[in-house]
Design a protein around this motif. Structure first.
Motif, short mmCIF file in Angstrom:
data_model
loop_
_atom_site.label_atom_id
_atom_site.label_comp_id
_atom_site.label_asym_id
_atom_site.label_seq_id
_atom_site.Cartn_x
_atom_site.Cartn_y
_atom_site.Cartn_z
N ARG A 15 1.05 -1.41 0.05
CA ARG A 15 0.44 -0.29 -0.30
C ARG A 15 0.87 1.24 0.21
NH1 ARG A 15 -1.91 4.19 3.24
NH2 ARG A 15 -4.31 4.29 2.73
N ILE A 16 0.96 1.89 -0.65
CA ILE A 16 1.48 2.97 -1.40
C ILE A 16 1.18 4.27 -1.46
CG2 ILE A 16 3.41 4.70 -3.12
CD1 ILE A 16 2.37 0.92 -3.16
N GLU A 17 0.98 5.73 -0.01
CA GLU A 17 0.80 6.62 -0.19
C GLU A 17 2.02 7.51 -0.59
OE1 GLU A 17 -1.48 9.24 3.35
OE2 GLU A 17 -1.03 7.57 3.80
N LEU A 18 1.01 8.88 -2.12
CA LEU A 18 1.43 9.44 -1.99
C LEU A 18 1.26 10.65 -1.55
CD1 LEU A 18 1.07 8.39 -5.93
CD2 LEU A 18 3.09 7.55 -3.89
N LYS A 19 1.97 11.16 -1.33
CA LYS A 19 2.63 13.15 -0.51
C LYS A 19 1.17 13.79 -1.72
CE LYS A 19 7.29 13.28 0.13
NZ LYS A 19 8.69 14.55 -0.62
N ASP A 20 0.86 13.20 -2.75
CA ASP A 20 -0.67 14.37 -3.44
C ASP A 20 -1.61 13.59 -2.66
OD1 ASP A 20 -0.91 11.93 -4.98
OD2 ASP A 20 0.16 12.40 -6.86
N GLY A 21 -1.67 13.02 -1.87
CA GLY A 21 -2.75 11.88 -1.40
C GLY A 21 -3.45 11.17 -1.90
N ARG A 22 -2.91 10.39 -2.84
CA ARG A 22 -3.39 9.34 -3.34
C ARG A 22 -3.39 8.06 -2.86
NH1 ARG A 22 -1.26 8.67 -9.63
NH2 ARG A 22 0.86 10.24 -8.43
N ILE A 23 -3.26 7.07 -3.42
CA ILE A 23 -3.35 5.47 -3.01
C ILE A 23 -3.40 4.22 -3.80
CG2 ILE A 23 -3.94 3.72 -1.36
CD1 ILE A 23 -4.54 6.39 1.21
N ILE A 24 -1.98 3.77 -3.64
CA ILE A 24 -2.20 2.52 -4.36
C ILE A 24 -1.54 1.77 -3.76
CG2 ILE A 24 -0.38 2.22 -6.50
CD1 ILE A 24 0.53 4.69 -7.23
N THR A 25 -2.55 0.81 -4.11
CA THR A 25 -2.18 -0.65 -3.75
C THR A 25 -1.85 -1.91 -4.81
OG1 THR A 25 -3.77 -0.80 -2.19
CG2 THR A 25 -3.38 -2.76 -1.76
N GLY A 26 -1.18 -2.50 -4.62
CA GLY A 26 0.07 -3.29 -5.52
C GLY A 26 1.13 -4.35 -5.47
N VAL A 27 1.71 -4.82 -6.43
CA VAL A 27 2.33 -5.30 -6.04
C VAL A 27 3.94 -5.36 -7.34
CG1 VAL A 27 3.76 -7.75 -7.06
CG2 VAL A 27 1.68 -8.23 -6.04
N LYS B 102 6.91 7.90 -8.30
CA LYS B 102 8.60 8.17 -7.75
C LYS B 102 8.63 8.07 -6.36
CE LYS B 102 8.89 11.90 -11.69
NZ LYS B 102 8.49 13.13 -12.24
N LYS B 103 9.58 7.25 -6.20
CA LYS B 103 10.33 7.14 -5.28
C LYS B 103 10.59 8.30 -3.54
CE LYS B 103 13.65 3.29 -5.90
NZ LYS B 103 14.62 2.79 -5.70
N ALA B 104 10.23 9.68 -4.59
CA ALA B 104 10.31 10.86 -4.11
C ALA B 104 8.98 11.34 -3.45
CB ALA B 104 11.16 12.23 -4.61
N ASP B 105 7.58 10.82 -4.61
CA ASP B 105 6.62 11.51 -4.11
C ASP B 105 5.62 10.48 -3.10
OD1 ASP B 105 6.96 12.97 -5.89
OD2 ASP B 105 6.33 11.92 -7.28
N ILE B 106 6.50 9.62 -3.10
CA ILE B 106 6.20 8.12 -1.88
C ILE B 106 6.12 9.07 -0.26
CG2 ILE B 106 6.10 6.24 -1.02
CD1 ILE B 106 7.30 4.86 -3.33
N LEU B 107 4.85 8.37 0.81
CA LEU B 107 5.75 9.33 2.20
C LEU B 107 4.83 8.04 2.67
CD1 LEU B 107 4.59 11.60 3.32
CD2 LEU B 107 1.82 11.22 3.79
N GLU B 108 4.36 6.99 2.38
CA GLU B 108 4.60 6.27 3.05
C GLU B 108 4.32 4.43 2.51
OE1 GLU B 108 2.40 4.07 7.26
OE2 GLU B 108 1.45 5.07 5.55
N GLN B 109 5.31 3.46 2.55
CA GLN B 109 4.77 2.26 2.30
C GLN B 109 4.95 1.16 2.62
OE1 GLN B 109 7.85 1.15 -1.06
NE2 GLN B 109 7.44 -0.45 -1.04
N ARG B 110 3.61 0.42 2.87
CA ARG B 110 3.30 -0.80 3.99
C ARG B 110 3.36 -1.79 3.31
NH1 ARG B 110 -1.05 -0.97 6.27
NH2 ARG B 110 -2.30 1.26 6.30
N PRO B 111 3.52 -3.55 4.05
CA PRO B 111 2.66 -4.26 3.15
C PRO B 111 1.41 -4.76 3.42
CG PRO B 111 4.50 -5.11 4.75
CD PRO B 111 5.01 -3.53 4.28
N VAL B 112 0.41 -5.04 2.68
CA VAL B 112 -0.52 -5.21 3.57
C VAL B 112 -0.99 -7.49 3.23
CG1 VAL B 112 -1.59 -3.54 2.84
CG2 VAL B 112 -1.56 -5.16 1.58
#
Length: 154
Positions: free
Chosen positions: A79-91, A113-123
């Motif tokens: 689960r990837i939370e981006l600085k712009d508020g978007r959330i992407i879930t995937g492999v 872009k790695k610089a745009d990632i606020l948080e990344q965690r496994p689900v």
């Protein structure tokens, strides 16, 4: 519905040739959009070449009916939370010094872009969508399992 399909797939032989056609029909089963057998398919999900030699029929049936039951190492959903508020879930599919590419449960790829990632965690849920079996008739499901069981060569 799961129990009926499970019993059908465990008690009927099915037709591996028809099952291969189900596997290769990207719009019907979605399998080939994420999984590879030999030279066909994608590498978003686990490689299925030789799967019939590695796992029994029960495991294969349960893996399709309950995709989050056991997630193959290396294919954990993020689960990837981006600085712009978007959330992407995937492999995670690929990684460079500056970007990550993720594939979602519809096999769509997202470059981040790695610089745009606020948080990344496994689900704990698999990226493989629940309910794939609802797209198939009982016979197509039985045939798909027969095809996967028949894949013995690596």
């Amino acid at each position: 519905m799961h129990e009926k399909l499970k019993q059908a797939a465990l008690t009927q032989n099915g037709n591996a040739d028809r099952g291969k056609q189900v596997f290769l029909n990207a719009e019907k089963s979605l399998c080939v959009k994420c999984h590879r057998v030999g030279p066909q398919g994608e590498t978003i999900g686990p490689e299925l070449t030789g799967i019939g030699a590695r796992f029994d029929r029960v495991y294969l049936v349960e893996s399709i009916l309950e995709p989050s039951r056991a997630v193959v190492p290396g294919f954990a959903t993020q689960r990837i939370e981006l600085k712009d508020g978007r959330i992407i879930t995937g492999v995670k599919v690929t990684e460079t010094e500056t970007t990550l590419t993720f594939a979602d449960n519809e096999a769509k790829k997202h470059d981040v872009k790695k610089a745009d990632i606020l948080e990344q965690r496994p689900v704990s849920l698999s990226t493989m969508p629940d309910g794939i079996e609802k797209r198939l008739t009982e016979q197509e499901f039985v045939d798909l399992i027969a095809y996967l069981v028949s894949l013995k060569e690596r």
